[in-house]
Write an enzyme that holds these catalytic residues in place. Sequence first.
Site, PDB file in Angstrom:
ATOM      1  N   ASP A   1       0.844  -1.201   0.000  1.00 18.48           N
ATOM      2  CA  ASP A   1       0.000   0.000   0.000  1.00 18.48           C
ATOM      3  C   ASP A   1       0.882   1.254   0.000  1.00 18.48           C
ATOM      4  O   ASP A   1       0.579   2.242  -0.669  1.00 18.48           O
ATOM      5  CB  ASP A   1      -0.897   0.014   1.241  1.00 18.48           C
ATOM      6  CG  ASP A   1      -1.606  -1.303   1.430  1.00 18.48           C
ATOM      7  OD1 ASP A   1      -2.504  -1.604   0.644  1.00 18.48           O
ATOM      8  OD2 ASP A   1      -1.236  -2.061   2.348  1.00 18.48           O
TER       9      ASP A   1
ATOM     10  N   ARG B   1       2.222   1.788  -3.409  1.00 23.48           N
ATOM     11  CA  ARG B   1       1.137   2.293  -4.272  1.00 23.48           C
ATOM     12  C   ARG B   1       0.936   3.793  -4.045  1.00 23.48           C
ATOM     13  O   ARG B   1       0.732   4.558  -4.991  1.00 23.48           O
ATOM     14  CB  ARG B   1      -0.169   1.572  -3.938  1.00 23.48           C
ATOM     15  CG  ARG B   1      -0.221   0.135  -4.445  1.00 23.48           C
ATOM     16  CD  ARG B   1      -1.413  -0.604  -3.828  1.00 23.48           C
ATOM     17  NE  ARG B   1      -1.632  -1.897  -4.456  1.00 23.48           N
ATOM     18  CZ  ARG B   1      -2.365  -2.865  -3.912  1.00 23.48           C
ATOM     19  NH1 ARG B   1      -2.940  -2.690  -2.732  1.00 23.48           N
ATOM     20  NH2 ARG B   1      -2.527  -4.011  -4.548  1.00 23.48           N
TER      21      ARG B   1
ATOM     22  N   HIS C   1      -4.490  -3.148   6.788  1.00 25.92           N
ATOM     23  CA  HIS C   1      -4.318  -3.422   5.353  1.00 25.92           C
ATOM     24  C   HIS C   1      -5.685  -3.869   4.820  1.00 25.92           C
ATOM     25  O   HIS C   1      -5.977  -5.063   4.721  1.00 25.92           O
ATOM     26  CB  HIS C   1      -3.266  -4.513   5.129  1.00 25.92           C
ATOM     27  CG  HIS C   1      -3.305  -5.029   3.718  1.00 25.92           C
ATOM     28  ND1 HIS C   1      -2.892  -4.290   2.643  1.00 25.92           N
ATOM     29  CD2 HIS C   1      -3.767  -6.194   3.203  1.00 25.92           C
ATOM     30  CE1 HIS C   1      -3.079  -4.974   1.534  1.00 25.92           C
ATOM     31  NE2 HIS C   1      -3.617  -6.142   1.850  1.00 25.92           N
TER      32      HIS C   1
HETATM   33  P1  NAI Z   1      -2.865 -17.997  -3.549  1.00 25.61           P
HETATM   34  O1  NAI Z   1      -4.247 -18.514  -3.284  1.00 25.61           O
HETATM   35  O2  NAI Z   1      -2.312 -18.038  -4.920  1.00 25.61           O
HETATM   36  O3  NAI Z   1      -1.838 -18.747  -2.596  1.00 25.61           O
HETATM   37  C1  NAI Z   1      -2.083 -18.992  -1.242  1.00 25.61           C
HETATM   38  C2  NAI Z   1      -1.409 -20.291  -0.903  1.00 25.61           C
HETATM   39  O4  NAI Z   1      -1.507 -20.473   0.505  1.00 25.61           O
HETATM   40  C3  NAI Z   1      -2.071 -21.498  -1.569  1.00 25.61           C
HETATM   41  O5  NAI Z   1      -1.118 -22.192  -2.332  1.00 25.61           O
HETATM   42  C4  NAI Z   1      -2.588 -22.315  -0.394  1.00 25.61           C
HETATM   43  O6  NAI Z   1      -2.504 -23.711  -0.620  1.00 25.61           O
HETATM   44  C5  NAI Z   1      -1.645 -21.859   0.713  1.00 25.61           C
HETATM   45  N1  NAI Z   1      -2.158 -22.109   2.062  1.00 25.61           N
HETATM   46  C6  NAI Z   1      -3.436 -22.070   2.499  1.00 25.61           C
HETATM   47  N2  NAI Z   1      -3.481 -22.429   3.788  1.00 25.61           N
HETATM   48  C7  NAI Z   1      -2.207 -22.686   4.174  1.00 25.61           C
HETATM   49  C8  NAI Z   1      -1.611 -23.111   5.390  1.00 25.61           C
HETATM   50  N3  NAI Z   1      -2.359 -23.376   6.479  1.00 25.61           N
HETATM   51  N4  NAI Z   1      -0.276 -23.270   5.433  1.00 25.61           N
HETATM   52  C9  NAI Z   1       0.479 -23.049   4.349  1.00 25.61           C
HETATM   53  N5  NAI Z   1      -0.030 -22.659   3.153  1.00 25.61           N
HETATM   54  C10 NAI Z   1      -1.354 -22.477   3.080  1.00 25.61           C
HETATM   55  O7  NAI Z   1      -2.872 -16.504  -2.975  1.00 25.61           O
HETATM   56  P2  NAI Z   1      -1.796 -15.377  -3.234  1.00 25.61           P
HETATM   57  O8  NAI Z   1      -2.245 -14.519  -4.357  1.00 25.61           O
HETATM   58  O9  NAI Z   1      -0.438 -15.964  -3.262  1.00 25.61           O
HETATM   59  O10 NAI Z   1      -1.985 -14.514  -1.905  1.00 25.61           O
HETATM   60  C11 NAI Z   1      -1.537 -15.029  -0.662  1.00 25.61           C
HETATM   61  C12 NAI Z   1      -2.091 -14.199   0.474  1.00 25.61           C
HETATM   62  O11 NAI Z   1      -1.509 -12.909   0.463  1.00 25.61           O
HETATM   63  C13 NAI Z   1      -3.608 -13.984   0.408  1.00 25.61           C
HETATM   64  O12 NAI Z   1      -4.143 -14.107   1.708  1.00 25.61           O
HETATM   65  C14 NAI Z   1      -3.725 -12.568  -0.081  1.00 25.61           C
HETATM   66  O13 NAI Z   1      -4.950 -11.976   0.316  1.00 25.61           O
HETATM   67  C15 NAI Z   1      -2.533 -11.944   0.617  1.00 25.61           C
HETATM   68  N6  NAI Z   1      -2.075 -10.682   0.066  1.00 25.61           N
HETATM   69  C16 NAI Z   1      -1.667  -9.718   0.947  1.00 25.61           C
HETATM   70  C17 NAI Z   1      -1.222  -8.513   0.506  1.00 25.61           C
HETATM   71  C18 NAI Z   1      -0.781  -7.453   1.473  1.00 25.61           C
HETATM   72  O14 NAI Z   1      -0.487  -6.352   0.990  1.00 25.61           O
HETATM   73  N7  NAI Z   1      -0.697  -7.685   2.764  1.00 25.61           N
HETATM   74  C19 NAI Z   1      -1.188  -8.217  -0.929  1.00 25.61           C
HETATM   75  C20 NAI Z   1      -1.578  -9.307  -1.781  1.00 25.61           C
HETATM   76  C21 NAI Z   1      -1.988 -10.508  -1.285  1.00 25.61           C
END
Ligand code: NAI
Length: 329
Positions: free
Chosen positions: A159, A162, A187
């Site tokens: 953020d 951005r 966030h």
């Molecule tokens: P994604 O769905 O592609 O990957 C998430 C992964 O976490 C999946 O492979 C899933 O199997 C795994 N996962 C689920 N439960 C788990 C557990 N208990 N232990 C280990 N792995 C587990 O999602 P993406 O796009 O990679 O995003 C990941 C996270 O980051 C999401 O929660 C998203 O909202 C968050 N995010 C946060 C941002 C921030 O600025 N703080 C910015 C963008 C994303």
Amino acid sequence: MSKTVRVAVTGAAGQVAYSMLARLASGEVFGPDVKVRLQLLEITPALGALEGVAMELDDCGFATLDGVDVSDDPLKAFDGVNWALLVGAAPRKQGMERKDLLGLNGKIFVGQGQALARRAASDVRVLIVGNPCNTNCLVAYKNGKDIPHDRWSAMTRLDHNRAVSALAKKAGVPNGAVSNVTIWGNHSNTQFPDFTNAKIGGKPATESITDRAWLEATFVPAVQTRGAAVIKARGLSSALSAANGAIDHVKTWLAGTAAGDWTSSAVISKGEYGVPAGLVFGYPCTTTNGSPWQVVEGLKHDAFGKERLKITLTELLEEQDAVKELLPS
Ligand code: NAI
């Protein structure tokens, strides 16, 4: 090469991790003289995909990569780690209330907080990326209390980046001319991207951008909802810039913030700016050579800023209430 740093990444088969892992392994973050051991955690059904990611990391042939371990057991993945980047989280499914998501993810972070406290190295530093990241961090910290409170953080750096870019574009200056930006609070779309204390070319940003209506009614909501705008345009979430935010967070934590500037990080509040102690709140933070984040104190807010801070604080208190069963006293 003498030193090896152990880095745990959870959700390692996911999109954000995919844009992050090669940069962690390459020497970009920890330097050319430090070896990196990646300890990757996934849920059991994603282990096959994670093996594929590990194969790709091998195929990069990085001189700085000591090895890649793959596991579905947090106790193994967190063993001896100096850094824990907790990216994995359960996604929000159709029909799911925000409260349900908080509870579902909260449970993941109870176990991961406990496992970190049991297994991580004594110097571990933690960054929570998985959403809702402030409250996930709160849950992990409360359940991993053997780790000092000043090692925990949740990511507001995306953020922050951005906001820097949006201000620079509007003022017609390079990104590097923008400093002292803060993402206050959660966030989420209640965050307050603070233009009132930001600087452009070392002077108040409001001297370069005099259109206050644009700052309040366009800039603030655009930063708050930028993630949704990327999803709309790309059809997928902002994984590349999220990974970059996490890499920037770790790099700044290692190298320190520039003199006179700060960055944005959500940290465990000690009561700064009237936020109840213990809440994970986005603040302006400085650090020197890997020392704990220090919240910059004494910044002033006008009526607009005070109102925004109240809104995001209220949301975080509601989130805390939604996970109260998961927070040991
Ligand atoms: P994604 O769905 O592609 O990957 C998430 C992964 O976490 C999946 O492979 C899933 O199997 C795994 N996962 C689920 N439960 C788990 C557990 N208990 N232990 C280990 N792995 C587990 O999602 P993406 O796009 O990679 O995003 C990941 C996270 O980051 C999401 O929660 C998203 O909202 C968050 N995010 C946060 C941002 C921030 O600025 N703080 C910015 C963008 C994303």
